[in-house]
Scaffold this active site. Structure first.
Site, PDB file in Angstrom:
ATOM      1  N   ASP A  24      51.079 -38.231 -11.871  1.00  0.00           N
ATOM      2  CA  ASP A  24      50.802 -36.886 -12.826  1.00  0.00           C
ATOM      3  C   ASP A  24      51.515 -35.934 -12.047  1.00  0.00           C
ATOM      4  OD1 ASP A  24      49.524 -34.798 -13.819  1.00  0.00           O
ATOM      5  OD2 ASP A  24      47.604 -35.205 -13.031  1.00  0.00           O
ATOM      6  N   LYS A  87      57.071 -26.614 -13.350  1.00  0.00           N
ATOM      7  CA  LYS A  87      56.773 -27.662 -14.494  1.00  0.00           C
ATOM      8  C   LYS A  87      56.913 -26.574 -15.809  1.00  0.00           C
ATOM      9  CE  LYS A  87      53.215 -30.642 -16.711  1.00  0.00           C
ATOM     10  NZ  LYS A  87      52.215 -31.392 -16.190  1.00  0.00           N
ATOM     11  N   GLU A 187      49.453 -36.759 -21.078  1.00  0.00           N
ATOM     12  CA  GLU A 187      48.291 -36.713 -20.257  1.00  0.00           C
ATOM     13  C   GLU A 187      47.259 -37.043 -20.882  1.00  0.00           C
ATOM     14  OE1 GLU A 187      48.963 -32.874 -18.963  1.00  0.00           O
ATOM     15  OE2 GLU A 187      50.845 -33.246 -17.981  1.00  0.00           O
ATOM     16  N   ASP A 211      41.190 -30.594 -21.045  1.00  0.00           N
ATOM     17  CA  ASP A 211      41.896 -30.423 -19.762  1.00  0.00           C
ATOM     18  C   ASP A 211      41.923 -28.850 -19.294  1.00  0.00           C
ATOM     19  OD1 ASP A 211      43.469 -30.246 -17.783  1.00  0.00           O
ATOM     20  OD2 ASP A 211      45.131 -31.515 -18.366  1.00  0.00           O
TER      21      ASP A 211
END
Ligand code: AMP
Length: 616
Positions: A24, A87, A187, A211
């Site tokens: 991850d 990211k 994800e 999330d």
């Protein structure tokens, strides 16, 4: 495929693990997991305490790179050399992020709106791909220490909304870290897999994955059918997360005691932030929080916290509503809700989500680890260890075309499911260009000369237009028998040309294995050449447009501006002839900094002239 035990770093034969790892790669934290004694397990640090590795890098003046907690400690003291949230930059060009520089304490740069962003530290330029690769290397190292063996294969997760460029960037980062990326998975799909959802090919259902992490919020609606996970809709807020709950607590304390804001002593403000986070976490399992900082009492109870957090939670629920609308579904169509991210530990968040969907939420697994755990399950399925799951057909090597400078642009990455169709838009590089050669290659190396050529054709009769204006769509259609149809179409004039190729014809498994190992062994060197060629291409574009600019705007430039621009342009031309990517980037940056205000002025004058014309 034959198992070959070669250390991809040195070429030595040595102990290799055939474990495929799940990673991850997160905005704030990253982690690695694998199947240990049949159980998905997150790998902890050597003290066995933390599985999370902060996604932070620190560049020491001596040239060393720190990753994770060591780097995090430098965030306050040396922010300009400490890189976080990389990211957010992956696969982005400067046009995408130029208004976000204030979120980053380090320098993000580019000279061309269309080129991918770079990060500048001292006089060196790093791509987000290289920076992500450093985080991946640290994770790879961590699991190699645990397994006492080398690992070379991984599944990496990305947000469901990541586009093609961002997914490709993630793959490239893996490659530079010495990892063959078998699959990039979403994800939310990983989170569902961690709960065993979607394993039974008979069931069909639609689920929601909520999330809420430290800095980002995502909601995804997934439809699961025949073991295939399809993203029906995503929504969210890339700047909403646990940090905002901490800020809400600080705001509450400041309202009760305004003197707090004025206190600038001894890192008081950063200690205050830490206390706020501590309060928030404490209230996830207690009713009251109390502490004191420099003799100031800081208290908050659970009810108050829920009142001040309500706005933030409501914003996430609004996103859930939008995602449902986009998916064309009513919330009753959702069979289960999975929660992911550290902030879903807040009971009020969990309850609000459960109430909204009218379902119990799946929250038994550690919300920080669930995505990595799911990735490791997908990895285990790919390794063939989970026999009850059907593997879909996949393409063994990437397929792509040659772009400027002899670079390989992979259009269908290796391990993509087939059949598949992918299309990408290109343009011309020369004014009035009438023909475009499309050369098709197979392989994992960055330069086409190192890959295998499958065929080529010429798209003819493009109507003459300035460079960059034609829109040429190149599409790859790969069917389940490995037959590839490549088609080029100029969208403004509808000129079309296509060829059919048998992509795997003539390659044995050994040859394919060799091509893969070559690509991993050469990844660092390939990346350097790619970086140089890309910088050179960008420099050549800038040189062309600057030459044009100097001629067109001769009348409005002062002598000094002409001399200085010409000098900087000559510096850039010289750098572009040499082999140093950083020198080219630096020369572009200097030219750009000097000419940007002049270009603005020229633009204002042009507009003013045009307006005058209007009035006549
Ligand atoms: P992630 O990006 O998923 O690692 O999420 C980290 C976020 O979760 C941070 O904002 C943490 O403050 C928050 N967090 C971690 N543990 C708890 C907890 N027990 N209660 C509330 N928030 C938490």
């Amino acid at each position: 495929m034959a198992k070959i035990s070669i250390n991809i770093g040195t070429g030595e034969v040595q102990k290799d693990s055939n474990v495929i790892i799940g990673i991850d790669l997160g905005t704030t934290n990253s982690l690695v997991a694998y199947i240990k004694d049949g159980e998905a397990t997150a790998v902890r640090d050597k003290d066995g305490a933390h599985a999370l590795v902060p996604s932070i890098l620190h560049f020491e003046p001596s040239g060393g790179i720190l990753v994770g907690n060591d780097a995090k400690e430098k965030l306050a003291t040396e922010p300009e050399r400490t890189i976080y949230s990389v990211k957010r930059l992956l696969g982005k060009n400067y046009g995408d992020v130029s208004d976000k520089q204030q979120y980053f304490s380090y320098k993000i740069i580019d000279d061309d709106q269309e080129a991918l962003v770079k990060v500048k530290i001292d006089d060196k330029f790093y791509s987000p791909i290289q920076l992500s690769a450093e985080i991946l290397k640290a994770l790879k190292h961590r699991i190699e220490v645990e397994l006492e063996a080398k690992v070379s294969k991984a599944v990496i997760t990305v947000p469901a909304y990541f586009n093609d460029a961002q997914r490709q960037a993630t793959r490239d980062a893996g490659k530079i870290a010495g990892l063959e990326v078998l699959r990039i998975i979403n994800e939310p799909t990983a989170a569902a897999l961690a709960y065993g959802i979607g394993r039974d090919p008979e069931t069909e259902e639609t689920i929601a994955v909520y999330d809420l992490g430290g800095g980002t919020f995502d909601i995804s609606i997934l439809q699961i059918q025949n073991g295939i996970f399809e993203v029906l809709a995503t929504n969210g807020d890339t700047f909403l997360g646990g940090d905002d709950f901490d800020q809400a607590i600080i705001k509450y304390w400041v309202e009760k005691n305004p003197a707090i804001t004025a206190n600038q002593s001894d890192n008081f403000q950063s200690r205050l932030r830490i206390s706020a986070e501590e309060a928030k976490k404490h209230l996830s399992s207690n009713d009251d929080f109390k502490t004191s900082l420099d003799q100031i009492d800081l208290t908050i109870d659970k009810n108050t916290f829920e009142t001040i957090a309500a706005d933030l939670v409501n914003r996430t629920i609004d996103s859930c509503k939008k995602a449902l609308t986009d998916s064309g579904l009513d919330k009753t169509a959702i069979s289960r809700v999975v929660t992911v991210g550290g902030s879903t530990r807040i009971p009020f968040v969990k309850k609000s989500v459960g109430d909204f969907f009218g379902k119990k939420v799946y929250d038994e697994l550690n919300p920080d680890e669930v995505v990595a755990l799911g990735a490791s399950i997908q990895a285990d399925i790919l390794a063939g260890n989970q026999k009850d799951i059907l593997l879909l057909d996949i393409t063994p090597l990437s397929l792509g075309i040659e772009t400027v400078g002899g670079l390989m642009d992979a259009i269908i990455p290796r391990n993509s499911k087939v059949p598949t169709r992918v299309a990408r838009e290109y343009t011309t590089s020369v004014d009035g260009q009438k023909n475009l050669k499309v050369s098709v290659f197979q392989g994992e190396r960055d330069l086409v000369k190192d890959n295998r050529k499958l065929g080529e054709f010429i798209l003819k009769d493009i109507p003459p237009m300035p460079a960059g204006i034609p829109k040429i769509e190149i599409s790859f259609l790969l069917d389940a028998d490995g037959i590839l149809v490549v088609r080029a179409k100029e969208l403004r004039s509808n000129t079309v040309q296509e060829i059919e190729i048998r992509s795997q014809y003539g390659l044995s498994e050994e040859e394919m294995a060799k091509m893969l190992i070559d690509s991993l062994q050469n990844a660092e060197a390939d990346m350097k050449i790619r970086g140089l060629l890309e910088a050179r291409n960008e420099a050549n574009n800038i040189i062309l447009s600057s030459d044009k600019f100097l001629k067109q705007h001769d009348a409005i430039l002062s002598d000094e501006e002409k001399t200085q621009t010409t000098k900087l342009l000559e510096d850039l031309k010289k750098a572009a002839r040499e082999e140093d990517k950083d020198a080219i980037n630096l020369a572009m940056e200097q030219l750009n900094e000097y000419t940007a205000p002049i270009a603005h002025r020229a633009m204002d004058i042009t507009i003013a002239e045009a307006m005058k014309g209007e009035k006549l």
